[in-house]
Scaffold this motif. Structure first.
Motif, short mmCIF file in Angstrom:
data_model
loop_
_atom_site.label_atom_id
_atom_site.label_comp_id
_atom_site.label_asym_id
_atom_site.label_seq_id
_atom_site.Cartn_x
_atom_site.Cartn_y
_atom_site.Cartn_z
N GLN A 88 43.72 25.16 34.58
CA GLN A 88 43.66 24.52 35.89
C GLN A 88 42.46 24.99 36.71
OE1 GLN A 88 47.41 24.93 37.80
NE2 GLN A 88 46.89 23.58 39.48
N ALA C 4 59.47 44.48 50.07
CA ALA C 4 59.34 44.98 48.71
C ALA C 4 59.39 46.50 48.77
CB ALA C 4 58.03 44.53 48.10
N ALA D 182 36.44 36.52 48.08
CA ALA D 182 37.50 36.88 49.02
C ALA D 182 36.93 37.57 50.25
CB ALA D 182 38.53 37.75 48.33
N TYR D 199 40.89 44.09 52.96
CA TYR D 199 41.72 42.97 52.56
C TYR D 199 41.08 42.14 51.45
CZ TYR D 199 45.12 43.68 56.21
OH TYR D 199 46.11 44.21 56.97
N GLY D 200 39.76 42.18 51.34
CA GLY D 200 39.11 41.30 50.38
C GLY D 200 38.72 41.98 49.09
N PRO D 203 41.74 45.13 46.88
CA PRO D 203 42.72 44.85 45.83
C PRO D 203 42.08 44.77 44.45
CG PRO D 203 43.03 43.36 47.67
CD PRO D 203 41.76 44.12 47.94
N GLU D 204 40.88 44.21 44.39
CA GLU D 204 40.23 44.08 43.09
C GLU D 204 39.58 45.38 42.67
OE1 GLU D 204 37.55 40.75 42.85
OE2 GLU D 204 36.88 41.44 40.88
N ALA D 277 48.44 48.21 42.35
CA ALA D 277 48.34 46.76 42.38
C ALA D 277 48.95 46.16 43.65
CB ALA D 277 49.05 46.19 41.18
N LEU E 92 41.66 34.36 47.24
CA LEU E 92 42.70 35.38 47.18
C LEU E 92 42.34 36.42 46.14
CD1 LEU E 92 45.66 32.87 47.20
CD2 LEU E 92 44.56 33.97 49.13
N PRO E 93 42.18 37.68 46.55
CA PRO E 93 41.86 38.70 45.56
C PRO E 93 43.06 38.90 44.64
CG PRO E 93 42.17 39.68 47.71
CD PRO E 93 42.28 38.22 47.90
N PRO E 94 42.82 39.01 43.33
CA PRO E 94 43.95 39.22 42.43
C PRO E 94 44.69 40.49 42.82
CG PRO E 94 41.85 39.63 41.34
CD PRO E 94 41.54 39.03 42.65
N ARG E 95 45.96 40.54 42.50
CA ARG E 95 46.79 41.72 42.73
C ARG E 95 47.22 41.91 44.18
NH1 ARG E 95 43.64 44.00 38.32
NH2 ARG E 95 41.96 44.57 39.69
N GLN E 96 46.69 41.09 45.10
CA GLN E 96 47.16 41.24 46.48
C GLN E 96 48.50 40.52 46.62
OE1 GLN E 96 44.72 39.50 49.70
NE2 GLN E 96 44.56 41.60 50.39
N ARG E 97 49.32 40.93 47.60
CA ARG E 97 50.56 40.23 47.82
C ARG E 97 50.35 39.07 48.78
NH1 ARG E 97 55.19 44.26 49.20
NH2 ARG E 97 53.67 44.95 50.73
N THR E 100 50.19 39.90 52.52
CA THR E 100 48.93 40.50 52.96
C THR E 100 47.83 39.44 53.03
OG1 THR E 100 49.65 42.36 51.64
CG2 THR E 100 47.48 42.50 52.59
N TRP E 142 56.72 37.86 49.15
CA TRP E 142 56.41 39.19 48.60
C TRP E 142 55.83 39.14 47.19
CZ3 TRP E 142 56.34 42.27 52.52
CH2 TRP E 142 57.26 42.10 53.56
N ARG E 144 52.95 38.46 44.16
CA ARG E 144 51.51 38.69 44.03
C ARG E 144 50.80 37.36 43.91
NH1 ARG E 144 50.11 43.18 39.64
NH2 ARG E 144 48.75 41.47 39.08
N ARG E 147 50.37 35.53 40.65
CA ARG E 147 51.54 35.02 39.94
C ARG E 147 52.00 33.69 40.52
NH1 ARG E 147 53.97 40.79 39.32
NH2 ARG E 147 52.54 41.51 37.71
N SER E 149 51.54 29.49 41.11
CA SER E 149 50.98 28.32 40.44
C SER E 149 49.79 27.84 41.27
CB SER E 149 52.02 27.23 40.33
OG SER E 149 52.10 26.50 41.53
#
Ligand SMILES: Nc1ncnc2c1ncn2[C@@H]1O[C@H](COP(=O)(O)OP(=O)(O)OP(=O)(O)O)[C@@H](O)[C@H]1O
Ligand SMILES: Nc1ncnc2c1ncn2[C@@H]1O[C@H](COP(=O)(O)OP(=O)(O)OP(=O)(O)O)[C@@H](O)[C@H]1O
Ligand SMILES: [Mg+2]
Ligand SMILES: [Mg+2]
Lengths: 268, 259, 258, 277, 268
Positions: A88, C4, D182, D199-200, D203-204, D277, E92-97, E100, E142, E144, E147, E149
């Protein structure tokens, strides 16, 4: 050469609920099929399952006459080379050049030295150019992928499909970033290519009219279940409305009763 | 309670130095009536800087390090005592290679000094090599600095280098312990002044006197004195003067190690 | 609305780390007041003033230049070899070739880099003899362990989508890595490599001990003899070398990213 | 609409550059090989193999007398304590410097070039970081001996300064290697620099930062040789002695301690990365 | 509070041709406007220019009564806090919730300690939840972000817009990954929100019917030029067809002459 799913359920790694529930699906060679359904229905998950990227939690897959999860890792991986999944979000690493990104579709049939050499000097830029040209993107052959517009990126990742020689094309929302005219053109190219190869084509789509107009068979997915699987001519506006209506329990309509599992209408 | 901070140049392994110092330390504590603290270092320069900058009070210097400390403090350090042996200290050139019998034979060979700041492991050997017409920087194939006298022996014995040089007292100790294997001495230098115990000139003269008296009073006849003297590989301690080290200073200037 | 939960284990580990920091400061006889005295400032300026002016006699500059080239050669070659070896080790160590290979290579990497350069130098000295070759090898072996681990971690931290999609389409592990992940992390790999190169330029102790010459040995020599002005020249040479590598790193990264 | 066989595309514009770079690399490699006396076949010489064998054989069995183990245990704790203290101070210095040095976080760079005062400040910080890490630890050690005397203070400070320079540089580069999307999107919507970072990019980059920090801590433990120079003791000093004396069994005991410490650090790093994470 | 562009041209960093040519656009406060045009037309570039992310190569911008490129960096950055750009790909940065990621929309008005604290424990999860709820996504508060779609990610990035308090909302293809029903709902939420704030809303869209139906004003962009800028009622099917037809010079029609700059038809 056929593909079928028998009562396949799939659960995502980090999740405790099933993303797909007992999916039954059988696909004839050369068939062209549209997958529609609301956001979060499980379209992406289903395509990934077909591409052998998720191991089902239950059920059985039959791909080209064998159960891919019963055979060895190596054999399964050779099987994957006969499938092509276009995800996607375009899976293009930043800073790569378009030509390299497109030619990556050839990797399954290249030897490692060939792949390595092609990194230094693209092995078959003409093929990449031709593939891009079918999407009107040949000008960008030597550009970097992170300098493309959204729609250009999407077409670049589809051009990769054209240079592969897979026998089943699993395409996840190929038209999402394209303008209406280009969307029709692009879908045409995909369908021509599948027909020319005699390959199976499954597209997930949000453009319902386009799906009904251009595909023979339509599968409606919702909440991880197949709601209908019918010839396009048999799909009524009501079925579509039911597929998308009130998709989440807590949408504006107050006190909507929990959605009953819609009966699966199988037409063939 | 006042503390006397003591250190020594690391011409031997610091653990060894610490072991050697233990009885001397308690002896000094007892004689001076103050706490004595030993701080081993692995770098010669650090011990010089420590004394000059008032971070150490009493340091066991080699002849060359003393000269360096004197230069770096503009003469404000005083050598108190030295071992009788240090009046005529010597270095030995060692090798396992039978073809090397004279200093001149070292030309084109690989060679290890001890530490760069060592008198008996670098300065004086360099001085005598120059005297024999061998310029270490130009005539030797490659020069390494092993960092300590016993390390030089290990390096030569391990075949890392063709030859090396170290002070005679360590050599004799290792020989006595049977750690020298098939190595042999092919040249021994003439005698020169070496090690001493040094303090800063601004130390309270009374304390200074007490310290040198304590060293001078060490007597091989009584058991405590014997133990200390043996560990220090000394027959006895004698007073010394800054002028004793003038010849070292001259050698250092001659060898280009002191500007 | 449920929050969480923060995992207990994480809290425990963080508390443990905090405790380690506190215990470290508490158990060391650190003397901060000495730093704040007026004497400290005077003494420090005196020390720094001792370096001026740097020695500029032509003969000494020549010597420094030769040492600089030697250092450059040893460090560049050592780092280059290590980068190649590190990348090859990082592939299995990042779990791309299976779990068991990951564990085995990780252990190998840990062991290689646990052994300090000095020890490698001493060992290789016996094998390769006194000289720059032993120094180069010592740097290369130790640095392979370091880069292998840093590369492997960088690989594990990369967004997996592009590589996963090639894998799903049947590309081999290595090919998918080369086409999807390498272009993403190449700036990071480059930065680690060049940064280790800087480190190796300064690896004075090692190269001096093996008699490999170079700036390291010169620096130790002149510092030991309190020849501060000569030492200053050597330090400036090192600084220039490090700054050049830093600038190279900056330029290459900019070229890659833009 | 399959296209007729297209005329061959104009050739790869990057190819001449790549050839040039390859040739340049080869030309540069040659003098490097000469200067470093690169002769790998020496390693396979029977005599050197035998000598190496003897040396390595000496490593077994590791020294394990109680006295020695006690000594090593004490030295190991000293080392860990100094490394931890040095790293903590280095972090305190490095984090603000990183924030200044990271170009990605520049607001003025959002569109076009940075303004000159910002560029100057960033350049000054970069030079300062270079200075901190390229002055050899030995020089710092001598400086701090003068100020703080012999002992751990000087060693901890030497580590703190050098590592501050390294951490600052590497942190900045890690942050710049993250996907810009981000962070930039946050900056474009008007958030502050630091907030955008948190925030940007964090996380990475967090796992990479943790991984590198723990690695540096390991380095501080291994690099404790410099501690010996200033009389601070520790494993580095012991290792140095045993090495000089070619006491293989002692060296191997200490190597085992190093390996254990490094493995523990690795475990912490892995755990933190999984949880951050 | 108004916004206007006067003969603004924009060039991308690494490119030598202009991505936008002498754009003239004036926007009244509270106006709602759809931006349409073929892929690669410059929609994203235009929205970025409005968000003060590109410095124009030529021309003048007037934002809220001042020229943002004539004032100091700090003042310009404060201006940016009054604008909100929702990019085409969710940032959206990976691993962020999710919580946040959504609350990051508050950053421009949070002090640093506040931002820091919120990273450890989200400062106002209720606000994030409410924003998500308007897009039927409250369940994922809550989770990530990696995860989610595709459509869920897109809505998550729009929820960030809701928690911001910007006065101009620049939204780049907000509906591309959404199913038809959700697309209408989502657009409604955006328009309601803009209306409630009295904020300017600019959406780039590929869904032309939706744009014509729900927006008062439509701007057609092509090859970096404004082709038309008209009331929706005045946009004819022909104009749309011309906008998308034959979009690239080297599309099937052979030997097409280089496209002449289409005349700009301004309606107000
Ligand atoms: N990696 C993952 N881990 C856990 N849950 C996931 C993951 N990916 C998707 N999901 C969940 O599984 C469900 C189905 O997701 P999927 O991506 O298949 O939806 P989709 O039909 O493709 O939706 P869209 O049209 O929005 O792309 C969703 O509820 C989603 O939140
Ligand atoms: N970073 C960049 N560097 C160079 N050129 C770029 C860059 N980003 C976009 N372009 C080019 O600028 C033109 C306009 O791009 P833009 O992203 O604005 O198009 P768009 O209208 O948003 O298209 P889409 O509908 O496909 O998202 C395109 O030709 C694109 O290739
Ligand atoms: Mg999807
Ligand atoms: Mg766009």
């Amino acid at each position: 050469m056929s593909f079928s799913l028998q009562r396949v359920s799939v659960r995502h790694h980090a999740s405790d609920s099933l993303a797909l529930h007992e999916i039954e699906l059988s696909l004839a060679p050369g068939e062209q099929l549209a997958l529609i359904g609301p956001s979060g229905a499980g379209k992406t998950t289903l395509l990934h399952t077909l591409a052998l990227a998720h191991r089902p939690a239950a059920g059985r897959i039959d791909a080209f006459g064998c159960d891919p999860w019963a055979i060895g890792e190596g054999a399964r991986h050779r099987l994957r080379a006969r499938l092509f999944l276009a995800p996607q979000t375009p899976p293009l690493p930043p800073r790569q050049r378009v030509v390299t990104a497109v030619l990556a579709g050839r990797l399954p049939r290249w030897s490692l030295p060939r792949a390595l050499a092609s990194l230094l000097r693209p092995a078959d830029p003409a093929a990449a150019r031709d593939a891009l040209a079918r999407f009107n993107l040949q000008d960008k052959l030597w550009s970097r992928v992170d300098r493309l517009s959204g729609g250009e990126r999407q077409r670049c990742s589809l051009a990769r499909l054209l240079v592969s020689d897979a026998q089943a094309l699993l395409v996840d929302e190929p038209l999402s970033a394209l303008d209406p005219a280009l969307a029709v053109q692009t879908l045409e190219v995909l369908q021509q290519e599948a027909a020319a190869r005699g390959a199976l084509l499954i597209c997930s789509l949000h453009q319902v009219p386009l799906a009904r107009e251009r595909f023979g068979r339509i599968v409606g997915l919702r909440d991880g279940r197949i709601v209908f699987d019918a010839r396009a001519a048999d799909v009524s506006d009501d079925m579509i409305a039911a597929l998308y209506r009130d998709a989440r329990n807590d949408s504006p309509a107050p006190d909507a009763p929990p959605l009953p599992a819609a009966p699966v209408s199988r037409c063939f | 309670q006042q503390v006397l901070r003591v250190s020594a140049i690391p011409d031997e392994a610091p653990t060894e130095l610490q072991r050697k110092f233990k009885p001397l330390g308690s002896y000094l504590e007892q004689k001076l009536g103050m706490k004595v603290e030993f701080m081993p270092v692995t770098d010669y320069a650090a011990s010089v800087e420590g004394l000059v900058n008032n971070k150490l009070d009493l340091v066991w210097f080699g002849g060359f390090t003393f000269v360096q400390a004197k230069a770096r403090s503009n003469g404000r350090v005083i050598p108190l005592v030295q071992r009788e042996e240090d009046e005529k200290f010597k270095s030995v050139f060692i090798s396992g290679d039978k073809a090397i019998t004279r200093l001149e034979d070292l030309k084109g060979k690989t060679f290890s000094f001890g530490s760069e700041s060592s008198t008996s492991g670098h300065l004086m050997p360099r001085h005598f090599l120059l005297g024999a017409g061998v310029n270490p920087d130009a005539d030797l194939k490659r020069v390494a600095f092993s960092g300590a006298h016993d390390a030089t022996v290990a390096a030569v014995a391990g075949g890392k280098v063709d030859a090396g040089v170290l002070n005679i007292s360590v050599w004799e100790k290792l020989q006595a312990q049977g750690k020298t294997g098939s190595l042999r001495v092919f040249h021994t230098t003439p005698g020169y002044y070496d090690y001493n115990w040094t303090v800063r000139a601004d130390m309270d003269p009374a304390l200074r006197k007490k310290i040198s008296d304590a060293f001078l009073a060490l007597n091989p006849a009584d058991p405590q004195g014997r133990e200390i003297l043996e560990l220090q590989r000394a027959t006895r301690f004698i007073p010394t003067r800054a002028e004793n080290y003038d010849s070292i200073e001259k050698a250092a200037r001659h060898a280009g190690l002191l500007k | 609305m449920k929050q969480a939960p923060v995992r207990l284990a994480t809290l425990l580990l963080l508390a443990g780390l905090l405790l380690l920091v506190i215990a470290s400061f508490a158990s060391l006889p650190l003397q901060w007041q000495a730093l704040l005295s007026a004497d400290a400032l005077r003494s420090a300026t005196e020390f720094v003033a001792g370096f001026a002016p740097p020695e500029t006699a032509p003969a000494f500059l020549d010597k420094t230049f030769v040492a600089l080239l030697e250092t450059l050669a040893m460090s560049a070659l050592g780092t280059g070899l290590a980068a190649i070896a590190g990348l090859m080790l990082a592939l299995p160590a990042s779990g791309r070739l299976g779990r068991s290979l990951r564990a085995v290579t990780r252990i190998l990497l840990n062991a290689t880099r646990s052994v300090p350069e000095l020890v490698w130098a001493a060992m290789l000295l016996i094998a390769a003899g006194l000289g720059p070759f032993a120094g180069t090898l010592a740097l290369a072996v130790h640095t392979s362990g370091v880069l292998g681990r840093l590369f492997a971690d960088a690989l594990e931290n990369t967004p997996p989508l592009p590589e996963a999609s090639l894998r799903i389409n049947g590309a081999s592990a290595l090919a998918a890595f080369l086409y999807a992940t390498l272009p993403q992390i190449s700036p990071q790999l480059l930065s680690y490599t060049l940064y280790r190169w800087e480190n190796n330029i300064r690896a004075a102790a090692v190269l001096g001990v093996v008699g490999a010459g170079g700036l390291g040995q010169m620096l130790k020599y002149h510092l030991s003899l309190f020849q501060m002005q000569q030492a200053a020249t050597v330090i400036i040479a090192m600084l220039l070398l490090v700054a050049a590598v830093d600038a190279l790193s900056f330029a290459l990264r900019r070229w890659m990213m833009h | 609409m399959p296209r007729a066989a297209s005329s061959l595309p104009h050739s790869d514009p990057a190819w001449p550059g790549r050839i040039g770079a390859g040739v340049l690399l080869l030309v540069l490699l040659w003098p490097l090989l000469v200067w470093s006396e690169f002769r790998p076949w020496l390693l396979l010489d029977a005599q050197s193999l035998a000598a190496t064998g003897r040396f390595v054989a000496d490593f077994f069995p590791p020294a394990h007398s109680t006295d020695f183990l006690l000594l090593v245990a004490q030295a190991a704790w000293q080392t860990v304590a100094m490394a931890t203290a040095g790293m903590t101070l280095a972090l305190v210095g490095a984090i603000p410097l990183t924030l200044i040095a990271t170009e990605r976080l520049s607001i003025s760079r959002l569109a076009g070039r940075m303004r000159w005062p910002a560029r100057l400040l960033r350049q000054l910080v970069r030079w300062w970081l270079i200075l901190l890490r390229s002055v050899p630890e030995l020089v710092w050690a001598l400086l701090f001996v003068r100020i703080a005397g012999l002992g751990p203070t000087a060693g901890v400070l030497a580590i703190a300064l050098t590592y501050c320079g390294m951490l600052g540089k590497v942190y900045a580069e890690i942050l710049e290697s993250t996907d810009a999307h981000a962070t930039q999107s946050l900056l474009r919507n008007g958030s502050g620099r630091l907030a955008a970072l948190l925030y940007g990019a964090l996380p990475e980059a967090a796992s990479e930062l943790v991984s590198y920090t723990v690695y540096r801590w390991e380095c501080a433990i291994r690099g404790s040789v410099v501690m010996g120079f200033v009389g601070a003791g520790g494993l580095g000093q012991r290792m140095d002695e045993s090495m000089k004396m070619l006491a293989g069994s002692e060296v191997s005991t200490m190597l085992i301690v190093f390996i254990l410490l490094v493995a523990a650090a690795d475990g912490v790093s892995k755990f933190l990365r999984a949880r951050l994470a």
